[in-house]
Design a protein around this motif. Structure first.
Motif, PDB file in Angstrom:
ATOM      1  N   LEU A 206       0.885  -1.103  -0.080  1.00 54.65           N
ATOM      2  CA  LEU A 206      -0.037   0.103  -0.011  1.00 54.65           C
ATOM      3  C   LEU A 206       0.870   1.303  -0.031  1.00 54.65           C
ATOM      4  O   LEU A 206       1.719   1.514   0.776  1.00 54.65           O
ATOM      5  CB  LEU A 206      -0.961  -0.067   1.336  1.00 54.65           C
ATOM      6  N   ALA A 207       0.855   2.068  -1.031  1.00 53.66           N
ATOM      7  CA  ALA A 207       1.454   3.330  -1.039  1.00 53.66           C
ATOM      8  C   ALA A 207       0.485   4.423  -0.723  1.00 53.66           C
ATOM      9  O   ALA A 207      -0.710   4.554  -1.316  1.00 53.66           O
ATOM     10  CB  ALA A 207       2.098   3.407  -2.314  1.00 53.66           C
ATOM     11  N   GLY A 208       0.991   5.601   0.025  1.00 52.36           N
ATOM     12  CA  GLY A 208       0.273   6.699   0.281  1.00 52.36           C
ATOM     13  C   GLY A 208       1.010   7.876  -0.259  1.00 52.36           C
ATOM     14  O   GLY A 208       2.040   7.640  -1.137  1.00 52.36           O
ATOM     15  N   GLY A 209       0.611   9.087  -0.052  1.00 56.20           N
ATOM     16  CA  GLY A 209       1.347  10.564  -0.539  1.00 56.20           C
ATOM     17  C   GLY A 209       2.770  10.480  -0.386  1.00 56.20           C
ATOM     18  O   GLY A 209       3.292  11.245  -0.913  1.00 56.20           O
ATOM     19  N   GLY A 210       3.190  10.028   0.784  1.00 55.99           N
ATOM     20  CA  GLY A 210       4.373  10.239   1.323  1.00 55.99           C
ATOM     21  C   GLY A 210       5.504   9.177   0.327  1.00 55.99           C
ATOM     22  O   GLY A 210       6.609   8.877   0.851  1.00 55.99           O
ATOM     23  N   ALA A 211       4.758   8.259  -0.451  1.00 56.38           N
ATOM     24  CA  ALA A 211       5.593   7.378  -1.169  1.00 56.38           C
ATOM     25  C   ALA A 211       5.533   7.533  -2.807  1.00 56.38           C
ATOM     26  O   ALA A 211       6.022   6.456  -3.432  1.00 56.38           O
ATOM     27  CB  ALA A 211       5.413   5.905  -0.560  1.00 56.38           C
TER      28      ALA A 211
END
Length: 540
Positions: A206-211
């Motif tokens: 799972l990737a969020g805005g920080g990645a």
């Protein structure tokens, strides 16, 4: 080079020396000379807004789309209070901004517009930097830009009006900043995390805005593990076209993807704080091993405590995990061999039922997804309608998507759309807003978009009501009429403000509006008429 100039000129020059080409704002007596100098002496561009909060919102989207520090300027007192919602939106969205705010003269504490601006700024979550003396202008401006980058939030530089015409010796003051901080994970926690990942039979990344900067590294790790990929809303579009991309994770997932997530046994989370909408209030993380990687320590352990937490850079950590999996000759999980991604990313069709003179919202969205320019920058305002848009309207990449919902406010979308249009003038900007949001904030700035000649398509999801409140009244068998409004024709409003407007109450009228987009010139507004009783509920 050292020379004697006025303070307002020194502020303008120092701003330009930090690579700023564009400044958004609204002028008043504490900042007008600085703005003039930025344009005339420094060759900068000034984008004037109709409202002070709008200038900060424009700078937010400009920063997101361009990848640069956004800059806005307002004068003192009521000008700064008008910007508090925008500052809060920027602070909660971790947007690097510098806001050059005037302040009333230091020697006039009874000035009509005097307030404690430091205390006002603090409650928004933004940082505050004082222009201490005329002699420290260069250092104070440099400090504001430095803090905006390393703290990833707006910094308000407070500029007393009575300093502006004092003379100073200007020295170049730029603090070079390493803007991609982060470490490499190591130690027992890393070993434990790798052990959990290696033993997982159904892992998911799972990737969020920080990645978003680590796309390639995360894909390499997913391919090695044979694990599906998902994103939070802020990373929407990151894994476009990857065969095992299941799109948005959480309450915005398709039913099939939601079921798949429930079957996983290890979720490796990069650059996401795992808030309630992502985890469905923790339901999706139950009975799973959770590995959380984030360069920001405060992002970890807020609402959910992971089994392993690594304060480290997403890309470097993914590479490190991949290296040790190869060294240990860990077998891939085989999880993706079972997947049918077509069903995992297909949202169910909505009902066609609607009233005379209205269109089916979901069917209209499906047609808009096909017909709108594919290289678009997409913005969404807040409101009842937004979750269906997030699920059904695609974006090329995360930098091309701005959701103005960090503070749960409505009425911020059109202002941010202008900032996005300035940041990416070669691309069309598509904004979805509600009727309430447009009346609250959009109508203030539509003419600004016209004056700037932006390639902007505004789609108003117009149910003539405040939809979330309408639902609550109807659910409790109460009269929802207090939430309903008899708005003017937004198409007529758009035309009166210098743009093009289409009123859409049928799919045939929608086709006419879409045909008109082919030869558009300047901002276009599509007034999408909806029945408040037949708009899908928010997915939350």
């Amino acid at each position: 080079m050292t020379n004697t100039i006025h303070v307002y000129q020194s502020i303008a020059r120092a701003t330009k020396e930090h690579g700023v080409e564009t400044m958004f704002g609204l002028m008043g007596d504490a900042n007008l000379f600085m703005v003039d100098s930025f344009v005339r002496d420094c060759g900068g561009r000034f984008v004037p807004a109709a409202h002070e909060g709008s200038s900060v919102l424009m700078a937010i989207a400009y920063a997101h789309v361009s990848g640069k520090v956004g800059v806005a300027t307002v004068t003192h007192g009521p000008a700064l209070t008008n910007a508090t919602t925008a500052l809060t939106e920027a602070a909660r969205g971790h947007i690097p901004l510098v806001v050059l705010a005037g302040d009333t003269p230091v020697d006039n504490p009874r000035h009509l517009q005097s307030i404690d601006q430091r205390e006002l700024v603090k409650v928004t979550g933004a940082g505050f930097e004082q222009l201490r003396t005329p002699a420290t202008v260069g250092k104070d401006v440099a400090r504001a830009f430095y803090r905006a980058q390393v703290e990833r939030r707006p910094i308000v530089l407070n500029m007393p009006a009575d300093f502006m015409w004092q003379e100073v010796s200007h020295d170049v003051q730029v603090l070079d900043v390493f803007t991609a901080p982060g470490g490499v994970a190591e130690g027992d926690t890393l070993d434990n995390a790798i052990g959990m990942i290696a033993s997982a039979r159904r892992p998911l990344i799972l990737a969020g805005g920080g990645a978003v900067h680590a796309r390639d590294q995360l894909i390499a790790l997913a391919d090695r593990l044979e694990a599906p990929l998902a994103t939070t809303l802020k990373a929407k579009g990151l894994f476009n076209d990857h065969p095992y991309n299941i799109d948005i994770f959480g309450t915005l997932s398709t039913p099939a993807a939601y079921e798949l997530i429930a079957q996983t046994d290890c979720i490796i989370c990069f650059g996401t704080a795992l808030h309630d909408f992502t985890t469905d209030r923790g339901k999706l993380m139950k009975d799973k091993r959770i590995v959380q990687v984030d360069v920001e320590p405060e992002a970890i352990g807020g609402g959910l405590h992971p089994d392993a937490a690594l304060v480290a850079d997403a890309g470097l950590t993914a590479q490190t995990i991949l290296y040790w999996l190869d060294q240990a000759e860990v077998e891939p999980s085989g999880f993706t061999r079972e997947l049918d991604t077509k069903t995992l990313t297909a949202h169910p069709a909505g009902p066609e039922k609607t009233s005379e003179g209205c269109v089916s919202f979901v069917h209209a969205l499906e047609r808009l997804e096909e017909a709108l320019p594919q290289d678009r920058v997409l913005l969404t305002d807040g409101g009842r309608f937004m979750t269906e848009i997030w699920c059904r309207i695609s974006v090329p990449n995360p930098q091309s998507f701005v959701g103005t919902v960090n503070f749960g406010a409505i009425g911020l979308g059109l202002q941010e759309a202008i900032g996005a249009g300035i940041a990416a003038p070669e691309r069309p900007v598509v904004l979805f807003t509600g009727d309430g949001g447009f009346m609250m904030g959009g109508i203030n700035e539509f003419n600004t978009a016209v004056r700037l000649g932006l390639d902007l398509i505004v789609i108003v999801a117009n149910d003539s009501a405040y939809g979330a409140e309408h639902i609550q009244f109807t659910d409790r068998k109460m009269d929802p009429s207090l939430t309903e409004f008899n708005w003017p024709s937004f198409a007529d409003v758009a035309r009166s403000l210098g743009g093009t407007g289409y009123e859409v109450g049928s799919m045939e009228a929608l086709e006419e509006a879409l045909a008109g987009l082919e030869n558009r010139s300047g901002p276009v507004l599509i007034d999408l008429r909806l029945d408040p009783h037949h708009v899908p509920r928010m997915r939350a």
